[in-house]
Design a protein around this motif. Structure first.
Motif, mmCIF file in Angstrom:
data_model
loop_
_atom_site.group_PDB
_atom_site.id
_atom_site.type_symbol
_atom_site.label_atom_id
_atom_site.label_comp_id
_atom_site.label_asym_id
_atom_site.label_seq_id
_atom_site.Cartn_x
_atom_site.Cartn_y
_atom_site.Cartn_z
ATOM 1 N N ALA A 127 0.839 -1.198 0.000
ATOM 2 C CA ALA A 127 0.000 0.000 0.000
ATOM 3 C C ALA A 127 0.871 1.244 0.000
ATOM 4 O O ALA A 127 1.936 1.275 0.629
ATOM 5 C CB ALA A 127 -0.936 0.006 1.209
ATOM 6 N N ARG A 128 0.411 2.283 -0.713
ATOM 7 C CA ARG A 128 1.067 3.579 -0.759
ATOM 8 C C ARG A 128 0.003 4.657 -0.653
ATOM 9 O O ARG A 128 -0.967 4.659 -1.399
ATOM 10 C CB ARG A 128 1.840 3.779 -2.067
ATOM 11 C CG ARG A 128 3.130 3.022 -2.175
ATOM 12 C CD ARG A 128 4.195 3.582 -1.231
ATOM 13 N NE ARG A 128 5.494 2.993 -1.496
ATOM 14 C CZ ARG A 128 5.883 1.803 -1.085
ATOM 15 N NH1 ARG A 128 5.023 1.061 -0.388
ATOM 16 N NH2 ARG A 128 7.086 1.342 -1.339
ATOM 17 N N GLU A 129 0.201 5.604 0.250
ATOM 18 C CA GLU A 129 -0.758 6.693 0.430
ATOM 19 C C GLU A 129 -0.396 7.856 -0.476
ATOM 20 O O GLU A 129 0.776 8.202 -0.648
ATOM 21 C CB GLU A 129 -0.769 7.150 1.887
ATOM 22 C CG GLU A 129 -1.910 8.074 2.232
ATOM 23 C CD GLU A 129 -1.968 8.386 3.720
ATOM 24 O OE1 GLU A 129 -1.334 9.373 4.139
ATOM 25 O OE2 GLU A 129 -2.641 7.622 4.452
ATOM 26 N N GLY A 130 -1.426 8.459 -1.105
ATOM 27 C CA GLY A 130 -1.234 9.619 -1.962
ATOM 28 C C GLY A 130 -2.003 10.819 -1.438
ATOM 29 O O GLY A 130 -2.450 10.843 -0.282
ATOM 30 N N ASP A 131 -2.173 11.819 -2.283
ATOM 31 C CA ASP A 131 -2.906 13.022 -1.902
ATOM 32 C C ASP A 131 -4.397 12.816 -2.120
ATOM 33 O O ASP A 131 -4.825 11.965 -2.905
ATOM 34 C CB ASP A 131 -2.432 14.226 -2.721
ATOM 35 C CG ASP A 131 -0.966 14.547 -2.482
ATOM 36 O OD1 ASP A 131 -0.464 14.201 -1.389
ATOM 37 O OD2 ASP A 131 -0.326 15.116 -3.383
#
Length: 552
Positions: free
Chosen positions: A370-374
């Motif tokens: 998982a990768r969090e973005g804007d």
């Protein structure tokens, strides 16, 4: 055409023939009676069993199936016509390369025309359906070709990078990943590239055990066709799933399109591709994680299932950049039979890892990154990008690089004996604990040169292939018990595929994958591409003693 011939016989001949048949019958009865008497007096000896033998088979044509384009959301009943669930068109392509420049490789969409390779590669933009990659043997050996499908969506419900390798068709497939919970999409796509119909049986497990699929448990896939099973329609509200497909009549390929929404906020789209079958040791490469707290719900997870009847006890350790560590909370996992379990990847230092799952009964495994973005204009929280990494056998092989993506090869040196084998793997350690210092040959040596590995290493050769057929080799040393990352851009320019060649006498088994990435200002997109390993090639057949007597 069938021809029928009629023979005409005279009455005299019929009477003579009847006499001969009567005398012959008496002789046969006499012989049969004698045979029964002998058999009663002396039973025939039991024939000794002949063990199966491995026989080399000629290499056949290589056939790989590349996943098709993303299935777009159904807009029926969407309400406001100004709201577009996929406001930007997906950028989709299939790229493939031929490591031997055989001159016979081609890409053919289902129901379409073939596109021959130019030099060492080929590409299709916006394929309308799954694509079949074919190549003839070279000098009696299977062709060395590989391909990948990639779909890039930068906004909307399907935002994400979804990539999957072109895979060999099989009669037994395991897909570990996805969900059928509310706001989830789980479309199972089954492709039959062969010339005969395939009857496919689907089994599904969830958090509470096996799920009855009813009429969805069996589907017939015609030759050269695909079938789509919308899993939420037959197995709704399963937060965690694993799927097993078995085919009769022909071999198939399959993948699962997994996407998630939280209200209007996209939470990632990816393809769940087949992983290794059940075994007591599973290797999951390409686990690239940011730093996260142990209880972070967005940290990603390791998914494990014991599909047998008796459950399993398992232990998980991760081979990271500094050596062997234990995943917090996974030192000892009691897996209930048939229940899909997720273990958070939170609590790990940022880096790239290879998971080693050891159990006392066969299990299957995968990992979700998982990768969090804007946050977007309609989002009340940050967007999330997710990717699935399937378990894979160790060893050399090929991987194609998705078009328009950067990538990192992740190479995990698994100590010999831990690699996936016949199912008789090591028992899990109940007392394993995270080590504060590097292990497995990674303990620092004060007398060693700076950045030099201390302890055993295994060497692999990375061979980068370009579309024009040129290659570039680079040797990489991987400390045993650790994982290293190598940017594809460091190997050569315009790389279309990479070949991994282990040493002739390796100090460890190498489990590896390609982490493909697209850098964006609002959050990076990523997907893990599994390799086409050499161990999957069929070069031998098991020949067993026949138990039936022919009547010809």
């Amino acid at each position: 055409m069938t021809t029928t011939t009629t023979h005409v016989t005279s009455p005299v001949a019929r009477r003579g023939g009847r006499t001969v048949r009567i005398l012959s019958g008496l002789v046969v009865l006499g012989l049969a009676g004698g045979a029964v008497a002998v058999a009663t007096a002396a039973p025939a000896p039991r024939p000794s069993a002949v063990p199966p033998a491995a026989v080399a088979v000629d290499a056949g044509r290589t056939t790989l199936v590349c996943p098709g384009p993303l299935r777009l959301p159904d807009e029926d009943g969407a309400g406001d016509s100004e709201f577009d669930r996929v406001p930007v068109a997906p950028v989709e392509s299939v790229t493939a390369f031929d490591a031997q420049l055989s001159g016979s490789a081609s890409l053919t969409p289902l129901g379409g025309d073939a596109t021959a390779f130019e030099a060492g590669a080929a590409a299709l933009s916006s394929p309308p359906a799954p694509v079949v990659l074919r190549a003839d043997p070279v000098d009696g050996e299977p062709a060395r070709v590989a391909g990948v499908t990639s779909s890039r969506v930068t906004d909307g419900d399907l935002r994400g990078l979804a990539a999957g390798s072109c895979a060999r068709p099989a009669s037994d497939l395991w897909l570990v990943g996805g969900s059928t919970s509310l706001e989830s999409t789980a479309d199972l796509v089954v492709v039959n590239p062969g010339a005969t119909p395939a009857e496919v049986t689907v089994e599904l497990w969830g958090p509470s055990g096996p799920v009855d699929l009813g009429a969805g448990a069996t589907t017939l896939v015609a030759p050269g066709e695909q079938r789509v099973v919308v899993l939420p329609g037959v197995a709704a509200e399963q937060r965690r799933i694993a799927v097993h497909l078995s085919a009769a009549g022909g071999q198939v390929s399959a993948y699962l399109q997994d996407s998630l929404l939280d209200g209007f906020t996209p939470r990632g789209t990816d393809l769940v591709t087949p992983g290794a079958p059940p075994a007591t040791t599973q290797l999951v490469p390409g686990i690239r994680v940011p730093a996260a707290d142990v209880d972070d719900p967005e940290a990603g997870a390791l998914r494990v299932l014991a599909p047998g009847d008796g459950g399993a006890t398992a232990a998980v350790r991760l081979l990271g950049p500094d050596g062997d560590v234990v995943l917090p909370g996974a030192e000892r996992l009691e897996l209930t039979a048939g229940e899909v379990t997720d273990v958070s990847l939170g609590g790990l230092p940022a880096g790239t890892y290879t998971a080693v799952v050891e159990a006392d009964a066969p299990v299957v495994a995968s990992a979700a990154l998982a990768r969090e973005g804007d946050a977007g204009e309609l989002d009340d929280q940050p967007r999330l990008e997710r990717a699935w990494s399937a378990s894979t056998p160790a060893g050399g092989g090929l991987v194609a690089v998705p078009a328009g993506a950067d990538g990192y090869l992740t190479l995990g040196a698994v100590p010999t004996g831990d690699a996936v084998g016949s199912g008789d793997g090591p028992a899990p350690s109940a007392s394993a604990a995270p080590s504060p210092e590097p292990t497995q040959g990674q303990r620092p040596d004060p007398d060693a040169e700076e950045d030099a590995p201390a302890g055993p290493v295994t060497t692999v050769t990375l061979r980068a292939h370009r579309a024009d057929g040129e290659v570039a080799d680079q040797d990489v040393e991987v400390p045993v018990g650790s994982t290293v990352s190598v940017p594809v851009a460091d190997l050569a320019d315009d790389v279309v595929g990479v070949e991994v060649l282990p040493a002739d006498d390796p100090a460890a088994d190498v489990a590896w994958a390609l982490v493909a990435m697209v850098e964006r200002g609002d959050g990076n997109l990523l997907s893990v591409v599994s390799p086409l390993t050499d161990s999957e090639s069929v070069t031998q057949a098991q020949v067993r003693e026949g138990r039936r007597v022919g009547l010809d």
